[in-house]
Design an enzyme around this catalytic site. Sequence first.
Site, PDB file in Angstrom:
ATOM      1  N   ARG A 295     -30.506   4.508  34.732  1.00 42.03           N
ATOM      2  CA  ARG A 295     -31.301   4.912  33.575  1.00 42.03           C
ATOM      3  C   ARG A 295     -30.387   5.768  32.666  1.00 42.03           C
ATOM      4  NH1 ARG A 295     -37.216   5.085  36.675  1.00 42.03           N
ATOM      5  NH2 ARG A 295     -37.552   2.707  36.162  1.00 42.03           N
ATOM      6  N   TYR A 439     -34.492  -2.752  29.484  1.00 37.58           N
ATOM      7  CA  TYR A 439     -34.154  -2.849  30.791  1.00 37.58           C
ATOM      8  C   TYR A 439     -33.931  -1.381  31.436  1.00 37.58           C
ATOM      9  CZ  TYR A 439     -28.977  -2.893  29.371  1.00 37.58           C
ATOM     10  OH  TYR A 439     -27.791  -2.395  28.603  1.00 37.58           O
ATOM     11  N   GLU A 440     -33.818  -1.650  32.958  1.00 37.10           N
ATOM     12  CA  GLU A 440     -34.102  -0.387  33.522  1.00 37.10           C
ATOM     13  C   GLU A 440     -35.270   0.341  33.410  1.00 37.10           C
ATOM     14  OE1 GLU A 440     -31.968  -0.307  35.846  1.00 37.10           O
ATOM     15  OE2 GLU A 440     -30.634  -1.592  35.026  1.00 37.10           O
ATOM     16  N   GLY A 441     -36.329  -0.418  33.037  1.00 37.44           N
ATOM     17  CA  GLY A 441     -37.634   0.248  33.047  1.00 37.44           C
ATOM     18  C   GLY A 441     -37.820   0.280  31.426  1.00 37.44           C
ATOM     19  N   GLN A 446     -40.638   4.838  30.919  1.00 37.94           N
ATOM     20  CA  GLN A 446     -40.145   6.102  31.105  1.00 37.94           C
ATOM     21  C   GLN A 446     -41.111   7.182  30.671  1.00 37.94           C
ATOM     22  OE1 GLN A 446     -36.960   6.144  32.488  1.00 37.94           O
ATOM     23  NE2 GLN A 446     -37.221   3.817  32.541  1.00 37.94           N
TER      24      GLN A 446
END
Length: 598
Positions: A295, A439-441, A446
């Site tokens: 992230r 992506y990555e949340g 977040q």
Amino acid sequence: MQTYEAPLRDMRFVLHELFTDDGFGGIAKHADFDDDLLNAILDEAAKTTRDILLPLNASGDHEGCTLENGVVRTPKGFKDAYDQFVEAGWAALASDPEWGGQGLPERINKLVEEMICATNLSFSLYPGLTHGATTALEAHGSDTLKQKYLPKMVSGEWSGTMCLTESHCGTDLGMLRTKAEPNEDGSYNVTGAKIFISSGDHDLTDNIIHLVLARLPDAPKGVKGISLFLVPKYQVDEENRIGPSNGVSVSAIEHKMGLKASATCQLNFDGSKGWLVGKPNKGLAAMFTMMNQERLSVGIQGLGINEIAYQSAVYYAKDRIQGRSLSGAKNPDQAADPIIVHPDVRRMLMTMRVYAEGCRALGQWTSRALDASEHADDPEVKARATDFVALMTPVVKALFTDLAFDAANMGIQTYGGHGYIVESGVEQFVRDARIAQIYEGTNGIQALDLVGRKMPDRMGRNMRPFFHAVSNLLEDMAGTDDKLLAGMVGGMQQAFGALQLTTGTIAQKGMKDPEEAGAAATDYLRMLGLVGMGYCFLKSAKIATERLAEATGDAEFYKNKLNSARFFMDRVLPEVTAKFLAIKSGKDSMMAMQADAF
């Protein structure tokens, strides 16, 4: 035109000057890495990324990856570039020397990452995912797994991935179906299908080491029943020699909006032999070691795109002639003036510039804290740094990528119609930047993580290092007799006050109604990030004013830094007030309409 020269002067500023008093420095493990050595690394990285990676950016986007007989082929030139990259040691820059890494601080590694991402974002994912996988394996793997896999992953000879997403579940990993059946020898047979796997297959390395989330036969339902497994593409014998296929196959490569030279794959695991990483049913916690690393890196991806979009826009704005300056012709000998004379073009260029400078500074502050959280000798410093990194991880990921997409769009707008044409090269930045918000949340996730977990954790302990730093700087500068700095202090005091009030409002309303916190989350993350950037610009302006008064250093650089800080305070920071008013209105107008009415 895709134009890029690493912003080395600003990188050296945030690396050596801006945060000398943040309390995160003085790490004994990094004592041998003096300023001259770090500067030399930046210089070499600038040459490598400009000369090797940038020339492949547009061509890689045009060609894309292809699937041939079950094997993914990367675009022309990528294999040679990767070999040079690995041979020069860039893949191992920040890895532990125990496994063959160079052990450099993250504060320098993130600046190198920025250059890689700016010049070729697709390429950056191959070594980037591997570094994240080695971080997770080092933290949670058994000694046997670490000895067997880490040296070749750290060197770049083998690469790594993270395999989470399935077709029916993305963020909600509790629904995943991939299963792992135990064998008598302590291994497991992993069976299932994963999608959206970055670097899932390619021709750059001899082997690919997948970290796969799966369920054991007796696993509890939901996220409490997820385990993590190491599954190599090819089997590896006792002497680390590559053997036959391990039942990992590519069913398709994703056809994406951007990042076309990054191999994003659909993978099938057909009884593939794997080994447990960490404890049974604790795989999500182990995977988050990698995800949190990624992230922060995704935030740096945004910064890289921001910077190259800005530089490419500046190139065009200085070269393209169109119309006359509103204050009178600047180039009367030519048919028109360059478009950089026009206020609206300046608005876009300055906005892109301060986004990049502000994110670079905030990213460096976070990187220094990351180093301290891992290596500081003082337990109090380590704890404070850990809290700060926890707070800033969702902010860096979401804010940097949101601003990058905005900057990339402004880059197209600067080019006008030519920006919309593929040959200009700048439309690629928009397409590449867009995935970083997902992506990555997703960035919405977040924001929820920030207000739902990081903010209330231990009665707001994660917030304290940030709030104390801003408060102390404002108190220290409150009596300045410099008119320009005094105006900046006033603007920061107003923005910081709005942030404090909003924090209290969310905490109070959120305890009674979680939807109130959810409705405020995205705006609050933006507020916190902008105040963090404002803090960095205020410190920058203070240092620049002192250097100019002392007549030391690069006067032109410090004058420009003051101009950047002034623009940010005048034109960007006031957004905090608007976000405060929006959050203050509550959730009602957002949630009032019935679902059937949409």
